[in-house]
Design an enzyme around this catalytic site. Structure first.
Site, short mmCIF file in Angstrom:
data_model
loop_
_atom_site.label_atom_id
_atom_site.label_comp_id
_atom_site.label_asym_id
_atom_site.label_seq_id
_atom_site.Cartn_x
_atom_site.Cartn_y
_atom_site.Cartn_z
N HIS A 66 4.90 -10.70 -1.45
CA HIS A 66 4.68 -10.02 -0.17
C HIS A 66 5.30 -8.62 -0.15
O HIS A 66 4.78 -7.71 0.50
CB HIS A 66 5.27 -10.84 0.97
CG HIS A 66 5.26 -10.12 2.28
ND1 HIS A 66 4.10 -9.82 2.95
CD2 HIS A 66 6.27 -9.60 3.03
CE1 HIS A 66 4.38 -9.16 4.07
NE2 HIS A 66 5.69 -9.03 4.13
N CYS A 67 6.41 -8.41 -0.86
CA CYS A 67 7.19 -7.19 -0.66
C CYS A 67 6.80 -6.03 -1.58
O CYS A 67 6.41 -4.97 -1.11
CB CYS A 67 8.68 -7.50 -0.83
SG CYS A 67 9.36 -8.50 0.51
N VAL A 68 6.95 -6.23 -2.89
CA VAL A 68 6.84 -5.09 -3.81
C VAL A 68 5.46 -4.41 -3.77
O VAL A 68 5.39 -3.19 -3.78
CB VAL A 68 7.20 -5.54 -5.25
CG1 VAL A 68 7.07 -4.37 -6.22
CG2 VAL A 68 8.63 -6.07 -5.28
N ASP A 90 5.43 -2.82 0.34
CA ASP A 90 6.41 -1.91 0.92
C ASP A 90 6.14 -0.43 0.66
O ASP A 90 6.38 0.41 1.55
CB ASP A 90 7.81 -2.27 0.43
CG ASP A 90 8.27 -3.61 0.98
OD1 ASP A 90 7.52 -4.22 1.78
OD2 ASP A 90 9.36 -4.07 0.61
#
Length: 452
Positions: free
Chosen positions: A275-277, A280
């Site tokens: 979900h993040c890298v 973001d």
């Protein structure tokens, strides 16, 4: 008045007597709710999914990496109760927002979950409450989304309600770094807010890292993941350079890693997942455009990483052509579809994109993943790993290097393997030719030719 509210709330937090509401019981919210309850607090977990709420109230986790013994304990003692009803939060003194912050189809930030959460919380909060946002987001979100909603309800931040931001640092599947021992960045709208946020998290986190303001804390989380994104993009591009020269990129990285200073190893792969890298960088790039600040380097890294699934398809196509086979009609199996090893998480997994690209080109695609029994989109089921399954393929692609996969079996029975994770290289350095089949222990093989 503000000192009265703070003076009333601080001892409640310090004595574990505050009721805490955690909004969102996903990868971030559920471990957080368990940790808060285990510290002795009364916790209400809110989630819109009745399925998730029922599972939590039964002591069962819907995500991996959760200590179900501890979950069962805090549920059995009544310290953690899950609900779908926001009206249940009226008794809470502390509210933590841990909802998803995805990007939309145009790669723009989607804060609808955050807006919905604070929209439900604000009219139900009592004066003297503490609200903390944990969701990953761009700098300015707390001030631009959370504070106006509170003010619209007649609550003055720093006086009637205390506000903080503390970015989550959850690494699913990491057995060493857990919520309790991972240093946690904390911030607040005012000094009183920071003091209350520190008091709250110090109950269950060993090391807190206070920063000077909300925006610093917000951008800290983005930079942590952008750092990874940019360096992974660099090594993915370097992978392609090594391919062009017929050089083993894994050997190069191993050699560079012997330098005791000035080098940090990153490894190539089929693309970014989670979900993040992958997400973001687009949050920061979008917000930076508002400030008329260029983010060309960050956006380039995103494009490089996003192109890797197509690069993999080009390698597969070239390998099949070397055997006088066409990708159209070829049987191709993916080994691992989760975005990281030893995990069932398929969020933004590059394997999903690779499957879609293969199917678009007419390949007959299957997969094996001991952690992911089925995929919803595309609709596929995991096949048992066997000699027959491997031998029936025209090509196998190592997309996730799970420890539970029998790589020796893969090495022995796969006619052709494209290994994007160096799983076979670690098993059999230098590659191997068995049963007349070509086994690649990394991307770069002279038969692969140019990327199509």
């Amino acid at each position: 008045m503000p000192e009265t509210h703070k003076a009333a709330l601080l001892p409640l937090i310090q004595n574990h007597e505050a009721t805490v509401c955690v909004v969102g019981l996903g990868y971030v919210g559920l471990p957080l709710a368990i940790a808060i309850a285990a510290a002795g607090n009364q916790v209400l977990g809110l989630d819109l999914s009745q399925r998730i709420v029922d599972a939590v109230n039964s002591g069962r986790s819907h995500i991996e990496g959760i200590d179900e013994v501890e979950l069962e304990r805090v549920v059995a003692t009544g310290k953690l109760v899950a609900s779908t009803h926001f009206d249940d939060i009226t008794a809470a003194q502390v509210a933590v927002i841990a909802v998803p912050t995805p990007i939309d189809e145009y790669r723009l930030p989607d804060l609808s979950y955050v807006r919905a959460a604070i929209g439900e919380l604000a009219p139900r909060l009592k004066p003297g409450s503490l609200v903390i946002l944990e969701s990953t987001t761009y700098p300015g979100t707390t001030e631009e989304v959370i504070l106006p909603e509170l003010r619209s309800r007649g609550l003055v931040p720093g006086r009637d309600v205390f506000v903080g931001y503390s970015p989550e640092r959850i690494d699913p599947g990491n057995e060493k770094w857990q919520l309790s021992n991972t240093p946690k960045v904390v911030s607040g709208y005012s000094n009183d807010c920071v003091e209350l946020v520190i008091a709250f998290y110090s109950q269950f986190v060993q090391n807190l890292v206070p920063v000077s303001n909300l925006r610093t804390a917000e951008i800290t989380k983005l930079f942590e993941n952008i750092f990874r994104c940019v360096n992974i993009a660099l090594v993915n591009e370097f992978q392609q350079i090594c391919d062009g020269f017929g050089i083993d990129v894994w050997e190069v990285i191993q050699a560079c890693s012997t330098k005791p200073y000035g080098f940090m190893p990153f490894y190539p792969g089929p693309g970014l997942g989670g979900h993040c890298v992958p997400v973001d960088p687009f949050y920061l790039a979008w917000k930076a455009r508002e400030k008329r600040v260029s983010t060309e380097f960050i956006e380039l890294a995103g494009r490089v990483n996003a192109s890797m699934p197509l690069y993999v398809i080009g390698k597969v196509n070239a390998l099949l052509n070397s055997r006088q086979r066409s990708l159209n009609g070829a049987r191709v199996a993916l080994l691992g579809v989760a975005y990281k090893k030893n995990s069932s998480d398929v969020r933004e997994s590059p394997a999903i994109r690779i499957i879609e690209l293969l199917q678009d080109r007419g390949a007959v695609v299957s997969y094996h993943d001991p952690y992911v029994p089925m995929l919803e989109s595309p609709a596929l089921q995991s096949n048992p790993l066997s000699a027959e399954f491997l031998a029936a393929q025209d090509c196998a692609i190592v997309t996730t290097d799970h420890d539970a996969i029998d790589w020796g079996l893969v090495l022995q029975f796969s006619p052709i393997v494209l290994d994007t994770r160096n799983a076979l290289g670690r098993l059999s350095p230098g590659g191997a030719r068995l049963s007349g089949g070509l086994v690649l222990d990394q991307f770069n093989d002279p038969l692969a030719g140019e990327v199509l």
